[in-house]
Design an enzyme around this catalytic site. Structure first.
Site, PDB file in Angstrom:
ATOM      1  N   LEU A 138      19.935  -2.556  57.900  1.00 52.92           N
ATOM      2  CA  LEU A 138      18.940  -3.340  57.159  1.00 52.92           C
ATOM      3  C   LEU A 138      17.830  -2.435  56.629  1.00 52.92           C
ATOM      4  CD1 LEU A 138      17.287  -5.885  56.306  1.00 52.92           C
ATOM      5  CD2 LEU A 138      16.441  -5.971  58.664  1.00 52.92           C
ATOM      6  N   TYR A 139      17.304  -1.568  57.481  1.00 52.73           N
ATOM      7  CA  TYR A 139      16.196  -0.706  57.063  1.00 52.73           C
ATOM      8  C   TYR A 139      16.625   0.241  55.941  1.00 52.73           C
ATOM      9  CZ  TYR A 139      14.120  -2.380  61.425  1.00 52.73           C
ATOM     10  OH  TYR A 139      13.636  -3.164  62.429  1.00 52.73           O
ATOM     11  N   HIS A 140      17.799   0.811  56.062  1.00 54.40           N
ATOM     12  CA  HIS A 140      18.278   1.703  55.000  1.00 54.40           C
ATOM     13  C   HIS A 140      18.485   0.939  53.699  1.00 54.40           C
ATOM     14  CE1 HIS A 140      19.898   5.480  57.288  1.00 54.40           C
ATOM     15  NE2 HIS A 140      18.581   5.446  57.184  1.00 54.40           N
TER      16      HIS A 140
END
Length: 744
Positions: A138-140
């Site tokens: 998700l963060y990437h």
């Protein structure tokens, strides 16, 4: 909070004990600058056909700053260039979790977007387990990039990734500041941002004391501080989750004798001291054995109890000598304390010391020559005249040495004799850490209309022609470009830092050698150190050390010579302190914070050695020195933080790691501190600039006297100006009247 932590435990797979330990510092996080939180809720049946909402996900964060555990860990994990690009004014996504029953529904992404959207910060940072998880992906996917991979935070065996994402930039013409409530506020920046009566540079305790007295007198005051942490060397930070550690001072001595706490009514502003009583402990040479060598020295407020301890360990003659010493030197030390609260002028010293030596309580007058010998002599010589036991002299000399110079130097007698006052008022440690003092001072200042701005220190003194061939202060320009107009500036920082600013006076005080520096180590341990013979009912403070190393005067002279060789002590002599035994706000249940102070470590090491390499090994030697007298202590240490002279300079801006700024020797005390020309707290040739802090009389230590006296000098100058104008006006009117009479 409890609902959020339940989700945190379920999402991270932590047991209930870990979650319970998280509560205290999660609450602390809500007080941090820029704190912001978001939540996701699901409707549930509430009975009777009604619905209710239940928390199923949450996220929160705040602005990172030096002194915060996560910030300092990340700074260590990143290379210098990356840290400089990403850390300043960044927003940490501290926690972001969704209940396992509600994952894979897009809630995490929506919480993340809600948390970082429209925040006035250049970047968002976070750490997450370094594994192929949904959260990592998700963060990437949302633009976070890798700043570091495979990093191990202390106390966690899992590798972590540190990620960052750039956020929309703050417009250049807007200034972001943090309010006292922890929220952020924006305002337009103008060429002349602020107009106040006085700017105080530095939020150390002396600067805040000066600001409080000035604000109490009705002046508008602003304190500017380059550090993101309030208080300078009188501050407390979270070194590890839930563990509060003092960055500099711990036990407060002189300020409790000064009257400042009472004059400013700091108790009403949140300051509460816990007495350190017993206030000193020197271990026995042979702990647990019969006879004097098996008895420790325990120093308490109760003089009878202290003398009883001395009699057991050193004999009745030294016990009676100690009682007489306190009777004689108690009034003398009170006179010294009074002199610390006044300008070091001849009149001020006379008021403080007169009529010292006069007949009292059946004792004859003390000749002036004897007083001079006592006050101007060395601490070693004073102790040799009074006591026979080397154990007792070593313990008292080590107490006096906390002021800086070895007790073999001239003029150190009064430093070693200060302990006589501790039978009146013991050292104290504020609840919540040493920073409780500066937090109370800030609250007092703000209640009187003053304000403190952190993270934007002074960069330039603004001056103008005073019309009489000199210069006068007109304000300060900060590092962030803000211009603060003021009639006066109090520079409560190192005198050499003040001298370095553009716009400062051309008067150049000669720098004083800073031989003394220190290594201090703090850590969270499973237990506080225990020593045979020390009462367990109050294990707050101790002074364990190797008696052979404490024997003087030979030991003191050897230590001084080692300094000249720029070498660490061959046998460290530690001062250990543990305040969490009486203050449960400092560490989670079952853990303690212990600080070990090692005196006289050189800033510059010989043979090209560097402190970054030696820090760990020197800290372990200090730990081992304590363990010799508290067996098992070394095995109980869980985490370690080391402050070398270099680290003190980096974190607290203490030049060469010298906590006293300028050496506390006879040649740089009273009217010679920091130089004769600057000893009056005002700077010749630059009207409106005043000095405060450890560089000025009475020197280092937590006293507040320098700040109060500087404020008094400034206020007296302001009162003198209208009087001078009025006197000049009256003289002119009389002269005009005489001229008219003469002409008629």
């Amino acid at each position: 909070m409890h609902e959020a932590l339940t989700i945190y435990g379920l999402a991270m797979g932590y047991d209930s004990a870990v979650v319970a330990g998280r509560y205290g510092y999660a609450v602390q996080h809500t007080e941090r600058p820029g704190f912001r939180a978001v939540g996701a809720f699901a409707e549930t049946g509430a009975g009777g056909g009604e619905t209710a909402e239940r928390l199923v996900g949450f996220g929160y964060g705040y602005v990172v700053a030096p002194g915060q555990w996560w910030h300092d860990q990340v700074r260590a994990a990143l290379d210098r260039r990356t840290a400089k690009r990403w850390l300043p004014d960044a927003f940490e996504v501290c926690e972001l979790h969704v209940h396992p029953d509600h994952q894979s529904r897009g809630l995490g992404r929506r919480l993340l977007h809600a948390l970082v959207t429209d925040i006035p910060h250049p970047a968002a940072l976070l750490s997450t387990p370094d594994a192929d998880t949904k959260a990592f992906r998700l963060y990437h996917a949302d633009g976070f990039v890798d700043l570091a991979r495979g990093y191990h935070f202390p106390g966690d065996s899992r590798p972590f990734a540190i990620l960052g994402a750039r956020l929309p930039s703050v417009p250049a013409n807007r200034c972001i500041r943090t309010t006292r409530t922890g929220r952020t506020a924006e305002r337009e920046r103008s060429p002349a941002d602020t107009r106040v009566d006085v700017v105080v540079i530095g939020s150390g305790h002396n600067g805040l004391v000066a600001a409080c007295y000035l604000a109490r007198a009705g002046l508008s005051v602003e304190v500017v501080e380059s550090d993101a942490v309030l208080g300078g060397a009188v501050s407390t930070v979270e070194r590890w989750p839930g563990v509060l550690v003092d960055r500099g001072s711990s036990a407060h001595v002189i300020i409790r004798q000064s009257g400042i706490v009472e004059e400013l009514d700091l108790a009403a502003h949140g300051l509460r001291y816990i007495d350190c009583d017993p206030w000193g402990f020197a271990p026995a040479p042979s702990p647990g054995t019969d006879g004097p060598d098996g008895r420790p020295l325990v120093f308490s407020v109760d003089l009878d109890a202290t003398c009883a301890s001395i009699a057991e360990a050193c004999g009745s003659e030294d016990a009676e000598a100690y009682r007489r010493f306190v009777e004689v030197w108690g009034p003398r030390s009170r006179a010294v304390a009074a002199s610390f609260g006044r300008s070091p002028t001849a009149a001020g010293l006379l008021r403080s010391f007169w009529p010292l030596g006069a007949p009292a309580d059946g004792r004859p007058r003390t000749p002036g020559g004897e007083l001079a010998v006592d006050f101007l002599g060395s601490g070693d010589a004073l102790l040799d005249r009074w006591f026979g036991s080397e154990r007792l002299k070593a313990a008292l000399a080590w107490f006096g040495a906390q002021s800086g110079p070895p007790m073999s130097e001239p003029g150190t007698a009064a430093m070693v004799a200060w302990f006589a006052l501790l039978h009146d008022v013991p050292p104290g440690h504020p609840v919540g850490g040493s920073g409780g003092l500066t937090a109370a001072l800030r609250h007092r200042l703000e209640s009187d209309g003053g304000r403190v701005v952190l993270g934007d220190g002074a960069a330039q003194l603004l001056t103008a022609d005073d019309g009489a061939g000199g210069r006068r202060i007109t304000g300060v320009r900060t590092v962030g470009g803000r211009r603060i107009e003021a009639d006066a500036v109090v520079a409560a920082c190192h005198v050499l830092v003040t001298r370095s600013w553009p716009g400062s006076t051309h008067h150049r005080p000669s720098p004083t050698p800073t031989r003394r520096s220190a290594t201090a180590s703090g850590w969270s341990s499973a237990r506080s150190p225990t020593h045979p013979g020390l009462p367990r009912r109050r294990p707050r403070t101790g002074a364990p050390g190797a008696p052979a190393a404490l024997h003087r005067p030979r030991g003191a002279r050897l230590r001084a010579r080692r300094l000249g060789r720029r070498a660490a002590p061959a046998l460290p002599v530690p001062l250990a302190m543990c305040f969490s035994a009486s203050d449960d706000t400092l560490a989670p249940p079952g853990q303690h914070v212990v600080t070990i102070w090692g005196q006289w470590y050189p800033y510059a090491l010989a043979d090209g050695a560097d402190w970054d390499t030696l820090a760990e090994s020197e800290a372990q030697r200090l730990v081992a020195a304590v363990d010799r007298y508290a067996p098992g202590f070394a095995d109980s240490v869980q985490r370690l933080h080391v402050q070398t002279p270099l680290a003190l300079e980096r974190e607290l801006s203490l030049l060469r790691g010298n906590v006293m700024h300028v050496e506390m020797g006879l040649a740089s005390m009273f009217a010679f501190r920091p130089t004769p020309a600057l000893s009056g707290y005002a700077v010749p040739g630059l009207s409106g600039l005043y000095l405060a802090g450890a560089s000025t009389h009475p020197g280092g230590g937590v006293s507040g006297n320098s700040g109060r006296t500087s404020a008094r000098v400034l206020l007296a100058d302001r009162r003198a100006l209208p009087r001078a104008r009025a006197t000049t006006g009256r003289a002119l009117r009389r002269a005009v009247t005489r001229m008219r009479r003469t002409s008629s």
